[in-house]
Design an enzyme around this catalytic site. Sequence first.
Site, PDB file in Angstrom:
ATOM      1  N   ARG A 113       3.923  71.058 -87.322  1.00  0.00           N
ATOM      2  CA  ARG A 113       3.396  71.292 -85.970  1.00  0.00           C
ATOM      3  C   ARG A 113       3.699  70.160 -84.997  1.00  0.00           C
ATOM      4  O   ARG A 113       3.937  70.429 -83.821  1.00  0.00           O
ATOM      5  CB  ARG A 113       1.912  71.674 -86.000  1.00  0.00           C
ATOM      6  N   THR A 114       3.701  68.925 -85.469  1.00  0.00           N
ATOM      7  CA  THR A 114       3.999  67.840 -84.515  1.00  0.00           C
ATOM      8  C   THR A 114       5.443  67.980 -84.042  1.00  0.00           C
ATOM      9  O   THR A 114       5.727  67.913 -82.845  1.00  0.00           O
ATOM     10  CB  THR A 114       3.771  66.462 -85.175  1.00  0.00           C
ATOM     11  N   LYS A 136      25.076  55.139 -95.113  1.00  0.00           N
ATOM     12  CA  LYS A 136      26.217  54.211 -95.243  1.00  0.00           C
ATOM     13  C   LYS A 136      25.743  52.773 -95.132  1.00  0.00           C
ATOM     14  O   LYS A 136      26.556  51.859 -95.029  1.00  0.00           O
ATOM     15  CB  LYS A 136      27.234  54.486 -94.127  1.00  0.00           C
ATOM     16  N   ARG A 171       8.883  59.935 -86.012  1.00  0.00           N
ATOM     17  CA  ARG A 171       7.851  59.879 -87.054  1.00  0.00           C
ATOM     18  C   ARG A 171       8.465  59.195 -88.267  1.00  0.00           C
ATOM     19  O   ARG A 171       9.535  59.608 -88.727  1.00  0.00           O
ATOM     20  CB  ARG A 171       7.391  61.295 -87.424  1.00  0.00           C
ATOM     21  N   HIS A 201      -1.336  57.559 -84.917  1.00  0.00           N
ATOM     22  CA  HIS A 201      -0.767  58.853 -84.534  1.00  0.00           C
ATOM     23  C   HIS A 201      -1.318  59.144 -83.136  1.00  0.00           C
ATOM     24  O   HIS A 201      -2.161  60.016 -82.952  1.00  0.00           O
ATOM     25  CB  HIS A 201      -1.211  59.914 -85.543  1.00  0.00           C
TER      26      HIS A 201
HETATM   27  C1  NCD Z   1      -1.312  64.753 -89.694  1.00  0.00           C
HETATM   28  C2  NCD Z   1      -0.350  63.602 -89.921  1.00  0.00           C
HETATM   29  O1  NCD Z   1       0.851  63.817 -90.097  1.00  0.00           O
HETATM   30  O2  NCD Z   1      -0.841  62.485 -89.906  1.00  0.00           O
HETATM   31  N1  NCD Z   1      -0.672  65.955 -89.372  1.00  0.00           N
HETATM   32  C3  NCD Z   1      -0.316  66.202 -88.078  1.00  0.00           C
HETATM   33  O3  NCD Z   1       0.429  65.463 -87.475  1.00  0.00           O
HETATM   34  N2  NCD Z   1      -0.853  67.266 -87.475  1.00  0.00           N
HETATM   35  C4  NCD Z   1      -2.339  64.892 -90.764  1.00  0.00           C
HETATM   36  C5  NCD Z   1      -1.882  65.170 -92.177  1.00  0.00           C
HETATM   37  O4  NCD Z   1      -0.709  65.149 -92.505  1.00  0.00           O
HETATM   38  O5  NCD Z   1      -2.777  65.420 -92.986  1.00  0.00           O
END
Ligand code: NCD
Length: 364
Positions: free
Chosen positions: A90-91, A119, A140, A173
Amino acid sequence: MTQRRMMEELSWEDFNKLPLEERAPYFLQSSGRPYHCVIAQQFDREALDKLCDLATRIRKIAKSKIGMDFLSNLMRNKRAMLYFTQPSTRTFLSFFSACQILGFSPAEVRDPSISSEMKGETKEDTIRTFSSFFDLIIMRTPAQGFAEQMAWMLSKTDRPVPIINAGSGKDQHPTQALLDIYTLERSFEHRGGIDGKTVLFCGDLARGRTVRSLSGLLLQYKNVKQIFAAPDHLQIGQDILDRLTANGVEFKVTNDFKGQIKNADAVYMTRIQDEWDTNPGESSKGYKHEDYYFTGDDLKILSPKGIIMHPLPRRLEISTDCDDDPRAVYWRQERNGMWIRAALIATIFCRDQEITNYYMLNNR
Ligand code: NCD
């Protein structure tokens, strides 16, 4: 550029030793808008209110085709790189959609095994390469603090581009925290907003970065009480509690999740993040799942005006028979991510006023 001048005075090592609150201004533009978005502490109450208002305007404008045409013209000359080397559904998709809404052309690298990192290229050089081709990097990574360090590094180059942290290790986050704030705002719109509410966090609070960032943003609201319910080995970090104490915030740390539901305006469930376990199965040792599980029966205890949130993905934290209850807001929460992320990106690129002007003329 002021930001660059400020950064030139300090080494990364010295900068990294500063408390989060002191680092935050380095990631802002001189207008106070975010340039990079790397830590939750960058956002004060005014910035949060502005982002929530802008997200609502974008959401309303996007309802019509003509509105979508306006939005998708805003950033048509810009490209965005989504660099996600940790699993994400979802992110990733909400950032991808937010970019599309604003007219960015999004590109992605999700698997470092097909990039030049294989590489032997360093991650730093990879990020620098992205900045040669893209106007925005959304990233991420499993590495704590990496997005922040890359923002620092890029700001000193001749081609700085904004970095948005879409989850860095176990620490931060910030954009999840923004969508959580937007969800709380919308849910409590007719109950005086977030001020004065009690948020009950439950689950893996030791490694859940969403809780760490949201706890920080809640400091911007008046008299918000925070309750942390988890078994001892998964309890929230002392650094977070110290920050609450320093800010005079009322909080409680407990193993008794079920006993706290009646006190909560918002229940924020999280999953056990056993992918961080050094020894497999270590997080489930002594973990009684039924004690940290929100069931249909708990709906009877939750206040009629309370809400249940979850950053998702869900494993076994909320039983599916809660899904149709109007207080279960996690699916709306997920969609809110797209609107607040579009608002954040538009703000970074200084298109917020243009969106507001359009809204005032066409949508009021
Ligand atoms: C979270 C994350 O990646 O920190 N998910 C998200 O971004 N919606 C929480 C999780 O992974 O449990």
